[in-house]
Design a protein around this motif. Sequence first.
Motif, mmCIF file in Angstrom:
data_model
loop_
_atom_site.group_PDB
_atom_site.id
_atom_site.type_symbol
_atom_site.label_atom_id
_atom_site.label_comp_id
_atom_site.label_asym_id
_atom_site.label_seq_id
_atom_site.Cartn_x
_atom_site.Cartn_y
_atom_site.Cartn_z
ATOM 1 N N MET A 1 0.916 -1.249 0.096
ATOM 2 C CA MET A 1 -0.153 0.111 0.153
ATOM 3 C C MET A 1 0.919 1.318 0.097
ATOM 4 O O MET A 1 1.005 1.976 1.143
ATOM 5 N N THR A 2 1.375 1.607 -1.180
ATOM 6 C CA THR A 2 2.570 2.492 -1.129
ATOM 7 C C THR A 2 1.929 4.085 -1.005
ATOM 8 O O THR A 2 2.770 4.992 -0.890
ATOM 9 N N SER A 3 0.696 4.184 -0.941
ATOM 10 C CA SER A 3 0.090 5.514 -1.183
ATOM 11 C C SER A 3 -0.191 6.040 0.423
ATOM 12 O O SER A 3 -0.208 7.220 0.724
ATOM 13 N N LEU A 4 0.265 5.116 1.195
ATOM 14 C CA LEU A 4 0.489 5.403 2.688
ATOM 15 C C LEU A 4 1.695 5.497 3.316
ATOM 16 O O LEU A 4 2.712 5.073 2.731
ATOM 17 N N VAL A 5 1.966 5.915 4.663
ATOM 18 C CA VAL A 5 3.216 6.188 5.143
ATOM 19 C C VAL A 5 3.116 5.442 6.552
ATOM 20 O O VAL A 5 2.340 5.793 7.446
ATOM 21 N N GLY A 6 4.257 4.737 6.977
ATOM 22 C CA GLY A 6 4.169 4.190 8.159
ATOM 23 C C GLY A 6 3.530 2.980 8.356
ATOM 24 O O GLY A 6 2.718 2.569 7.279
ATOM 25 N N ASN A 7 3.730 2.300 9.442
ATOM 26 C CA ASN A 7 2.949 0.947 9.747
ATOM 27 C C ASN A 7 3.065 -0.026 8.758
ATOM 28 O O ASN A 7 2.261 -0.806 8.537
ATOM 29 N N GLU A 8 4.226 -0.108 8.158
ATOM 30 C CA GLU A 8 4.375 -1.044 7.022
ATOM 31 C C GLU A 8 4.212 -2.569 7.277
ATOM 32 O O GLU A 8 3.601 -3.241 6.471
ATOM 33 N N ALA A 9 4.482 -3.001 8.129
ATOM 34 C CA ALA A 9 4.071 -4.325 8.729
ATOM 35 C C ALA A 9 2.632 -4.611 8.889
ATOM 36 O O ALA A 9 2.268 -5.654 8.382
ATOM 37 N N ALA A 10 1.889 -3.848 9.474
ATOM 38 C CA ALA A 10 0.425 -3.921 9.551
ATOM 39 C C ALA A 10 -0.075 -3.976 8.174
ATOM 40 O O ALA A 10 -0.970 -4.634 7.809
ATOM 41 N N ARG A 11 0.403 -2.952 7.323
ATOM 42 C CA ARG A 11 -0.283 -2.758 6.096
ATOM 43 C C ARG A 11 0.088 -4.037 5.188
ATOM 44 O O ARG A 11 -0.805 -4.235 4.213
ATOM 45 N N ARG A 168 -3.193 -3.922 14.183
ATOM 46 C CA ARG A 168 -2.767 -2.623 15.032
ATOM 47 C C ARG A 168 -2.099 -1.647 14.069
ATOM 48 O O ARG A 168 -0.960 -1.665 13.680
ATOM 49 N N PHE A 169 -2.259 -0.417 14.181
ATOM 50 C CA PHE A 169 -1.896 0.814 13.461
ATOM 51 C C PHE A 169 -1.334 1.749 14.548
ATOM 52 O O PHE A 169 -1.958 2.166 15.549
ATOM 53 N N ASP A 170 0.014 2.083 14.625
ATOM 54 C CA ASP A 170 0.622 2.570 15.574
ATOM 55 C C ASP A 170 0.839 4.322 15.289
ATOM 56 O O ASP A 170 0.587 4.590 14.168
ATOM 57 N N VAL A 171 0.818 5.283 16.152
ATOM 58 C CA VAL A 171 1.259 6.402 15.718
ATOM 59 C C VAL A 171 2.393 6.710 14.955
ATOM 60 O O VAL A 171 3.370 5.950 15.139
ATOM 61 N N LEU A 172 2.471 7.529 14.180
ATOM 62 C CA LEU A 172 3.626 7.799 13.273
ATOM 63 C C LEU A 172 4.775 8.594 13.911
ATOM 64 O O LEU A 172 4.485 9.469 14.782
ATOM 65 N N ARG A 173 6.029 8.252 13.496
ATOM 66 C CA ARG A 173 7.189 8.816 14.041
ATOM 67 C C ARG A 173 7.289 10.108 13.443
ATOM 68 O O ARG A 173 6.674 10.466 12.301
ATOM 69 N N ILE A 197 3.113 19.182 13.453
ATOM 70 C CA ILE A 197 3.639 17.859 13.792
ATOM 71 C C ILE A 197 3.409 17.447 15.281
ATOM 72 O O ILE A 197 2.954 16.460 16.015
ATOM 73 N N ARG A 198 3.762 18.952 15.985
ATOM 74 C CA ARG A 198 3.342 18.881 17.491
ATOM 75 C C ARG A 198 1.856 18.452 17.725
ATOM 76 O O ARG A 198 1.478 17.679 18.545
ATOM 77 N N ALA A 199 1.220 19.307 16.930
ATOM 78 C CA ALA A 199 -0.256 19.122 17.272
ATOM 79 C C ALA A 199 -0.883 17.895 17.114
ATOM 80 O O ALA A 199 -1.825 17.325 17.534
ATOM 81 N N GLY A 200 -0.211 17.155 15.821
ATOM 82 C CA GLY A 200 -0.808 15.892 15.539
ATOM 83 C C GLY A 200 -0.593 14.874 16.478
ATOM 84 O O GLY A 200 -1.453 13.831 16.375
ATOM 85 N N ALA A 201 0.749 14.662 17.126
ATOM 86 C CA ALA A 201 1.028 13.962 18.144
ATOM 87 C C ALA A 201 0.997 12.352 17.388
ATOM 88 O O ALA A 201 0.499 11.649 17.869
#
Length: 317
Positions: A1-11, A168-173, A197-201
């Motif tokens: 799912m290359t259109s998304l970022v992060g959580n590669e294992a879950a995706r 499970r999807f984790d918050v992004l770095r 970035i700070r507000a998004g947590a």
Amino acid sequence: MTSLVGNEAARGAIEAADAAGNLHHAWLITGAEGLGKASFARTAAERLLARAANDMAGRTAAMIAAGAHPDYRVLARLPVDADKPEKGTARSITIGQVRGLGPMLGIKPSMSDRRVIVIDAIDDLERPAANALLKSLEEPPAGTIFLLVSHAPGRLLPTIRSRCRLLRFDVLREGEMRTVLRSAVPKATEAELAALIRAGAGSPGRALRFAGLDLAAIETALEAIARGGDGDTQHRVKLSKALSPKAAQPRYEAFLERVPAFIAEQARALRGEGLREALDAYAAATDLARASLAQSLDAATTTFEMGGYVARLARAR
């Protein structure tokens, strides 16, 4: 799912299971709001259907985009008024919507041996609808895959959770957040990007709610108040004037949402009486923010008072 970022294992889990021939019939896709879970579910559904149909020409994607794929369905909260979407959506997904799956589930898939149903979010199902869905999860028709998006899986019926494989999807770095936000808001300054970035947590969706509202200026004012206490009230008065006009309502609402989170972030570095002071300020700011919107309190007065709670951080340090 290359259109998304992060959580590669879950995706990658669903595709890996499909390739291995052990694709579970129900997946519970969990994590905080704004991580792209719903987008992932829709993309995963498209790929599962395309693969099952051996679709090399993109017909599956075109049919889904046109709302014409007979083996694909999304359940979500419906608009309160179909002709006026600005009025918002219903409070829940109804039992009528779940029962509406009956004709589809009562026949064989049309395009291949597979159909996919996305529910976004399953947290929104009213209790009778959840009970009705449970019957299909317990005895799924052949070839039926459920992709269930959940922001709060602990609130679901245990019997629903037990029928699903958890994803499970984790918050992004921070770097992942920067990638997503830079793409979504290409004209944002570095200061604005840092504030988002700070507000998004860790949640791009949460961060993007603040996009275009000059959050960096609000953050700068809050930091100055927290650092120096704003004894001459200069920063609070300036904020009150900036956020009280009717045209500034979106920024004002962003300010109300951001202040309690800002105080909580600052509190993490405190101990003892300082932490107690910060937690008291957090509770008071949270209560005032809720009351302000619910009771339409004066924006200028509320902004000044909220700034006062931030000023208590200077004493807490």
